[in-house]
Design a protein around this motif. Sequence first.
Motif, short mmCIF file in Angstrom:
data_model
loop_
_atom_site.label_atom_id
_atom_site.label_comp_id
_atom_site.label_asym_id
_atom_site.label_seq_id
_atom_site.Cartn_x
_atom_site.Cartn_y
_atom_site.Cartn_z
N ARG A 36 0.84 -1.21 0.00
CA ARG A 36 0.00 0.00 0.00
C ARG A 36 0.87 1.25 0.00
N ILE A 37 1.95 1.24 0.76
CA ILE A 37 2.87 2.39 0.78
C ILE A 37 3.47 2.61 -0.60
N ALA A 38 3.79 1.53 -1.31
CA ALA A 38 4.40 1.64 -2.63
C ALA A 38 3.48 2.33 -3.64
N GLN A 39 2.19 2.36 -3.38
CA GLN A 39 1.24 3.02 -4.27
C GLN A 39 1.19 4.53 -4.06
N GLU A 40 1.77 4.99 -2.96
CA GLU A 40 1.74 6.41 -2.61
C GLU A 40 2.92 7.14 -3.23
N ASP A 41 2.75 8.42 -3.44
CA ASP A 41 3.85 9.28 -3.89
C ASP A 41 4.85 9.39 -2.75
N PRO A 42 6.10 8.97 -2.95
CA PRO A 42 7.07 8.98 -1.85
C PRO A 42 7.42 10.38 -1.34
N PHE A 43 7.02 11.41 -2.08
CA PHE A 43 7.31 12.78 -1.66
C PHE A 43 6.18 13.39 -0.84
N LEU A 44 5.09 12.66 -0.67
CA LEU A 44 3.96 13.17 0.11
C LEU A 44 4.02 12.68 1.55
N GLN A 45 3.43 13.46 2.43
CA GLN A 45 3.42 13.13 3.86
C GLN A 45 2.72 11.80 4.12
#
Length: 152
Positions: free
Chosen positions: A61-70
Amino acid sequence: MDRFLSSAVNRIDAKGRVSVPAHFRAVVQKRGYSELYALRCLDRPAMDVGGLDLLDRYEQRIAQEDPFLQTSDDMSFFCHGDGTFLKLDQDGRISMTDFIREHTGISAEVAFVGRGNFFQIWEPGRLTSYGAEARARLLQLRQGTKPGERPE
């Protein structure tokens, strides 16, 4: 059976260990878990416990998020910083660490409750209260009312 089902309460021994219920240990063995991963529940005073597949689910699930966002950073803190590994000893016991006790309020006894693909550990009184709240919410749904409303 390869699901964590049912519930049990076990006492903590003098060395701070508690026996994982036999039927949960059977699932752990069947799934081939060599160690358990425990994560603080986000909204309840309980720990979610499972194998590395539980950790994998959060990391996917984390991998689906933009790594630059909080959000990505917060999720990483949640699953990596609020988690710990637990080792089952040869007698099927785990240690109740301060990390677990502080979040759950566990002191002398541990309640284990199956959640399908993982299980939770609770302080027994808190689990009893949560169970009553969950049943009340489900009863309202069955009666066709919204939480806080009374059936007509």
